[in-house]
Write a protein that holds these residues in place. Structure first.
Motif, PDB file in Angstrom:
ATOM      1  N   TRP A  26      34.310  33.820  37.198  1.00 53.21           N
ATOM      2  CA  TRP A  26      35.164  34.727  37.222  1.00 53.21           C
ATOM      3  C   TRP A  26      36.444  34.554  38.171  1.00 53.21           C
ATOM      4  O   TRP A  26      36.325  33.926  39.286  1.00 53.21           O
ATOM      5  CB  TRP A  26      34.528  36.119  37.613  1.00 53.21           C
ATOM      6  CG  TRP A  26      33.545  36.527  36.850  1.00 53.21           C
ATOM      7  CD1 TRP A  26      33.019  35.968  35.771  1.00 53.21           C
ATOM      8  CD2 TRP A  26      32.604  37.498  37.216  1.00 53.21           C
ATOM      9  NE1 TRP A  26      31.982  36.619  35.260  1.00 53.21           N
ATOM     10  CE2 TRP A  26      31.710  37.655  36.171  1.00 53.21           C
ATOM     11  CE3 TRP A  26      32.295  38.591  38.158  1.00 53.21           C
ATOM     12  CZ2 TRP A  26      30.652  38.829  36.283  1.00 53.21           C
ATOM     13  CZ3 TRP A  26      31.508  39.425  38.004  1.00 53.21           C
ATOM     14  CH2 TRP A  26      30.407  39.378  37.149  1.00 53.21           C
ATOM     15  N   VAL A  52      38.736  36.822  40.717  1.00 46.42           N
ATOM     16  CA  VAL A  52      38.609  38.140  41.273  1.00 46.42           C
ATOM     17  C   VAL A  52      39.956  38.293  42.042  1.00 46.42           C
ATOM     18  O   VAL A  52      40.001  37.418  42.851  1.00 46.42           O
ATOM     19  CB  VAL A  52      37.259  38.316  42.106  1.00 46.42           C
ATOM     20  CG1 VAL A  52      37.010  39.619  42.552  1.00 46.42           C
ATOM     21  CG2 VAL A  52      36.155  38.088  41.100  1.00 46.42           C
ATOM     22  N   ARG A  98      37.416  36.198  33.113  1.00 49.22           N
ATOM     23  CA  ARG A  98      36.016  35.454  32.897  1.00 49.22           C
ATOM     24  C   ARG A  98      36.102  34.397  32.070  1.00 49.22           C
ATOM     25  O   ARG A  98      36.985  34.539  30.885  1.00 49.22           O
ATOM     26  CB  ARG A  98      35.045  36.600  32.651  1.00 49.22           C
ATOM     27  CG  ARG A  98      35.132  37.746  33.462  1.00 49.22           C
ATOM     28  CD  ARG A  98      34.308  38.992  32.702  1.00 49.22           C
ATOM     29  NE  ARG A  98      32.795  38.755  32.452  1.00 49.22           N
ATOM     30  CZ  ARG A  98      31.986  39.787  32.046  1.00 49.22           C
ATOM     31  NH1 ARG A  98      32.804  40.991  31.482  1.00 49.22           N
ATOM     32  NH2 ARG A  98      30.731  39.384  31.931  1.00 49.22           N
ATOM     33  N   ARG A 102      29.060  32.197  39.333  1.00 48.70           N
ATOM     34  CA  ARG A 102      27.883  32.950  39.265  1.00 48.70           C
ATOM     35  C   ARG A 102      26.541  32.291  39.630  1.00 48.70           C
ATOM     36  O   ARG A 102      25.853  32.818  40.407  1.00 48.70           O
ATOM     37  CB  ARG A 102      27.898  33.511  37.940  1.00 48.70           C
ATOM     38  CG  ARG A 102      28.938  34.446  37.527  1.00 48.70           C
ATOM     39  CD  ARG A 102      28.709  35.336  36.003  1.00 48.70           C
ATOM     40  NE  ARG A 102      27.666  36.010  36.207  1.00 48.70           N
ATOM     41  CZ  ARG A 102      26.921  36.646  34.947  1.00 48.70           C
ATOM     42  NH1 ARG A 102      27.459  36.178  33.800  1.00 48.70           N
ATOM     43  NH2 ARG A 102      25.760  37.341  35.225  1.00 48.70           N
ATOM     44  N   ILE A 141      37.771  42.302  38.721  1.00 47.11           N
ATOM     45  CA  ILE A 141      37.755  41.188  38.047  1.00 47.11           C
ATOM     46  C   ILE A 141      38.541  41.104  37.015  1.00 47.11           C
ATOM     47  O   ILE A 141      38.920  41.617  36.125  1.00 47.11           O
ATOM     48  CB  ILE A 141      36.113  41.349  37.362  1.00 47.11           C
ATOM     49  CG1 ILE A 141      35.130  41.529  38.368  1.00 47.11           C
ATOM     50  CG2 ILE A 141      36.057  40.384  36.252  1.00 47.11           C
ATOM     51  CD1 ILE A 141      33.684  42.024  37.849  1.00 47.11           C
ATOM     52  N   TYR A 157      35.056  32.953  41.639  1.00 45.31           N
ATOM     53  CA  TYR A 157      33.449  33.332  41.757  1.00 45.31           C
ATOM     54  C   TYR A 157      32.856  32.729  40.655  1.00 45.31           C
ATOM     55  O   TYR A 157      32.957  32.592  39.482  1.00 45.31           O
ATOM     56  CB  TYR A 157      33.263  34.850  41.643  1.00 45.31           C
ATOM     57  CG  TYR A 157      31.841  35.429  41.758  1.00 45.31           C
ATOM     58  CD1 TYR A 157      30.846  34.869  42.915  1.00 45.31           C
ATOM     59  CD2 TYR A 157      31.192  36.050  40.519  1.00 45.31           C
ATOM     60  CE1 TYR A 157      29.760  35.384  42.532  1.00 45.31           C
ATOM     61  CE2 TYR A 157      30.200  36.267  40.371  1.00 45.31           C
ATOM     62  CZ  TYR A 157      29.181  35.973  41.521  1.00 45.31           C
ATOM     63  OH  TYR A 157      27.811  36.442  41.697  1.00 45.31           O
ATOM     64  N   ASP A 159      25.575  40.270  40.602  1.00 43.29           N
ATOM     65  CA  ASP A 159      26.801  39.886  40.950  1.00 43.29           C
ATOM     66  C   ASP A 159      27.758  40.961  41.384  1.00 43.29           C
ATOM     67  O   ASP A 159      28.752  40.494  42.448  1.00 43.29           O
ATOM     68  CB  ASP A 159      27.620  39.373  39.695  1.00 43.29           C
ATOM     69  CG  ASP A 159      26.923  38.353  38.784  1.00 43.29           C
ATOM     70  OD1 ASP A 159      26.621  37.044  39.448  1.00 43.29           O
ATOM     71  OD2 ASP A 159      26.293  38.427  37.715  1.00 43.29           O
TER      72      ASP A 159
END
Length: 691
Positions: free
Chosen positions: A353, A355, A346, A371, A343, A369, A329
């Motif tokens: 996430w 970011v 989460r 994952r 970051i 983001y 990641d």
């Protein structure tokens, strides 16, 4: 200390707060006569002028977060011209709605409750830093003041993903020096006392919200850490830290099972390492360390609390994995985001996430983001009005001090002398030495509005991590002990000399400017080395170190001995003599160059008297000084109209002093609460703007 001045997931107040950290360092100062060479250079600069308001006005969006359950996005954005909290469904950001109705003072940060039902934020009155904790229910929009007390500073002690309906908060409404710990029921708002505080700097809890650690200040400026068992604090410390390690050793968090405690720890080494301590055996294991910089932060698994990656920040900020869990990641983000990323939040499932991306020469942006499938989607740009603007590159530099210390510094050059962003000036230009606050803080690489504004006006800008700055190990911090106005100031002078030798600027074309400790450095530069700088701009800077220490807030009691050991002890004759010798107020008669001072009337860290004293002294001796005060501000200028107003005065002041470009003051002063207390006639265009 960043914008969320009270938000600590571990111990309550850091034992030594960033004493003189301006919350929004504004601008520069008054001016001397324009040199012909500088005037010619300014006239030859065809770079489009960026409006002040585009840099210092409200961002379109900022402080984005994703809720723990992944269903919501939140951010800070203007509502009727004032920053408020907004929320939107995670899949439909366009359906955002404002959740708060602040009419005057901006909300600058917010965070989610563990059950994703409430957005929490802190807010003070007029910059007094008596921050109270508020929450707004996402479903109903109902807003609650969870800490409805007067002269109280609320602090978050612990938020846990395992306990959804409560958080721990600290309140100093019983004794202003110490924060008692309360359990806050988020649904009802009920506060239940968990731990009465009798002289502890703070407490740390595990993921069950059970207090496990207490920090007590020591007489030598260090700390002792004690286990807490069933509400009882052990008499024998688990760990002890002396003055030398006091700012580079901190407990970070517990694992979810409560068996491991992570530390950022410099004991037995110079820079802080990431340590995992097994609490049963007491054994500590080094997980990561870097000889150049402290490891002060890590990424922890939202479920297990185990450390997964850590951050190193020497010249720039970087994430490094500890295992394969986040390796792919982090590599993906580094490859696909062009710039420095952070970051920010989460989800509890750790599938999404939020970011933040900093590209320096483009406005900051925030990205979602996912994952699974490694999908990135841009959510917003913080200042879209700066897209395509002629922003300048920032360049990390290592400068040697006269005694061999390495000073990590950051240089920004005007487009006119470095159009390609190489970091080499085609010719010398006037320079602003921009000094950070703290002093126990640091300058960082990245987009910096003040750097961009000054570079756009035609100035080279240099920010220096002088000795005493944090992030570079305990020896570097300790090298600044008792060196206010001496070796700390010498580092700044050495950096200026470096810039002259590198062809960045000329020795007679340098201004000094800063907020908080940077304001002190400005006053020290003007009074102790009166012919070095062409002019100075002091923002909320102390002029008298003795009265500064007399007026620090009561909730900094835990850090008092550290202040004394690192600055000078006002309880001893030798200490008083040192503080007197290092106070610019006592040398105000030496000031020869133009000076501009900005101050918030409600400042709890640097009392308004710090500015009033030196202005009165200079006025009595008929030394020109311009003094602008804001009745609704504290330690720095939070309201954009006030920040813009002071910067308007500053850039015109600098224009006369150094010959750079300036946007006219116009209606900026009238739109603010600025009160020009003295010397309007010494600042170009200010008298006219007041009419």
């Amino acid at each position: 200390m960043d914008e969320v001045l009270m938000l600590r997931s571990a111990l309550l107040p850091a034992l030594l707060p960033a004493l003189l950290l301006a919350s929004a360092p504004p601008a520069l100062a008054q001016a001397a006569a324009t040199t012909p060479a500088a005037a010619v250079a300014a006239a030859a600069d065809n770079t489009p002028l960026i409006e002040r308001a585009k840099i210092f006005g409200n961002p379109s969006k900022s402080n984005g977060k994703i809720s723990p359950d992944g269903k919501w996005l939140s951010w800070i954005a203007p509502r009727d011209g004032v920053l408020n909290v907004w929320v939107a469904p995670a899949g439909e950001p366009s359906k955002a709605r404002a959740m708060t109705e602040e009419k005057l003072r901006p909300i600058r940060s917010s965070f989610w409750s563990p059950d994703s039902k409430t957005l929490l934020f802190i807010q003070d009155k007029g910059g007094d830093e008596n921050f109270l904790l508020y929450g707004v229910d996402v479903a109903s929009g109902k807003q609650s003041n969870y800490t409805p007390f007067e002269k109280t500073r609320a602090m978050v002690v612990q938020i846990s993903s395992k306990v959804k309906d409560r958080i721990l908060v600290g309140l100093n409404n019983r004794d202003p020096r110490w924060h008692d710990v309360y359990s806050l029921d988020l649904a009802s708002g009920k506060l239940t006392l968990v731990q009465k505080n009798e002289g502890y700097a703070g407490f740390m809890a595990d993921q069950t919200l059970t207090l496990r650690l207490a920090q007590k200040p020591r007489g030598d400026g260090g700390s002792a850490y004690f286990r807490v068992n069933g509400g009882q604090i052990d008499s024998t410390p688990l760990a002890e830290v002396g003055l030398e390690d006091s700012q580079t050793t901190d407990p970070l968090s517990f694992t979810a099972d409560g068996q491991t405690l992570y530390w950022s720890d410099s004991r037995g080494r110079n820079t802080s390492a990431l340590i995992a301590q097994d609490l049963a055996s007491g054994k500590g294991t080094v997980l990561a360390q870097d000889a150049r910089a402290d490891i002060a932060n890590a990424l922890f698994d939202p479920q297990t609390g185990q450390a997964q990656a850590y951050t190193v920040e020497y010249l720039q900020h970087e994430y490094l994995p500890l295992s394969d869990q986040l390796k792919d990641d982090l590599a993906f983000l580094k490859k696909n985001l062009q710039g420095q990323f952070t970051i920010a939040s989460r989800t509890e499932a750790d599938d999404k996430w939020l970011v933040h991306l900093d590209s320096v020469t483009a406005p900051q942006s925030s990205w979602l983001y996912e994952r699974k499938g490694q999908r990135l989607s841009r959510l917003y740009i913080s200042r879209p009005e700066l897209e395509g603007a002629p922003l300048s590159q920032m360049h990390p530099r290592e400068i040697k001090a006269r005694d061999g210390l390495t000073l990590v510094s950051y240089l920004t050059l005007p487009k006119a002398v470095d159009p390609a962003g190489s970091g080499k000036a085609s010719r010398p230009v006037p320079m602003v030495l921009l000094v950070h606050g703290g002093p126990w803080a640091r300058d960082r690489y990245g987009y910096n509005g003040t750097h961009q504004w000054l570079a756009n006006r035609g100035y080279a800008v240099l920010s220096v991590n002088f000795r005493g700055s944090t992030g570079f190990g305990k020896q570097f911090i300790s090298a600044g002990d008792l060196q206010w106005g001496r070796k700390m100031h010498d580092d700044l002078l050495d950096a200026v000399q470096w810039a002259v030798q590198q062809g960045v600027t000329k020795a007679d074309q340098v201004a000094i400017m800063g907020g908080s400790y940077g304001g002190y450095a400005t006053l020290a530069g003007m009074a102790f080395t009166p012919t070095t700088f062409a002019c100075g701009v002091d923002i909320v800077g102390p002029s008298n170190l003795f009265t500064l220490l007399q007026t620090i807030p009561p909730y900094w009691e835990a850090g008092k001995q550290q202040f004394y050991k690192r600055m000078g002890d006002p309880t001893t004759e030798a200490g008083r003599a040192l503080l007197k010798e290092r106070s610019p107020l006592n040398f105000a008669q030496n000031i020869q160059r133009p000076l501009l001072i900005g101050q918030g009337a409600n400042d709890p860290r640097v009392n308004v008297r710090e500015s009033e004293q030196i202005v009165a002294s200079m006025a009595a001796q008929q030394i020109p000084v311009t003094y602008v005060a804001f009745p609704d501000e504290g330690h720095g200028f939070a309201r954009p109209v006030n920040n813009i107003a002071f910067n308007a005065v500053t850039e015109n002041f600098l224009g006369k002093c150094l010959g750079g470009r300036a946007e006219p003051i116009g209606g900026a002063i009238k739109a603010s609460t600025a009160q020009v207390k003295h010397g309007a006639e010494f600042a170009p265009g200010l008298s006219e703007a007041l009419k």
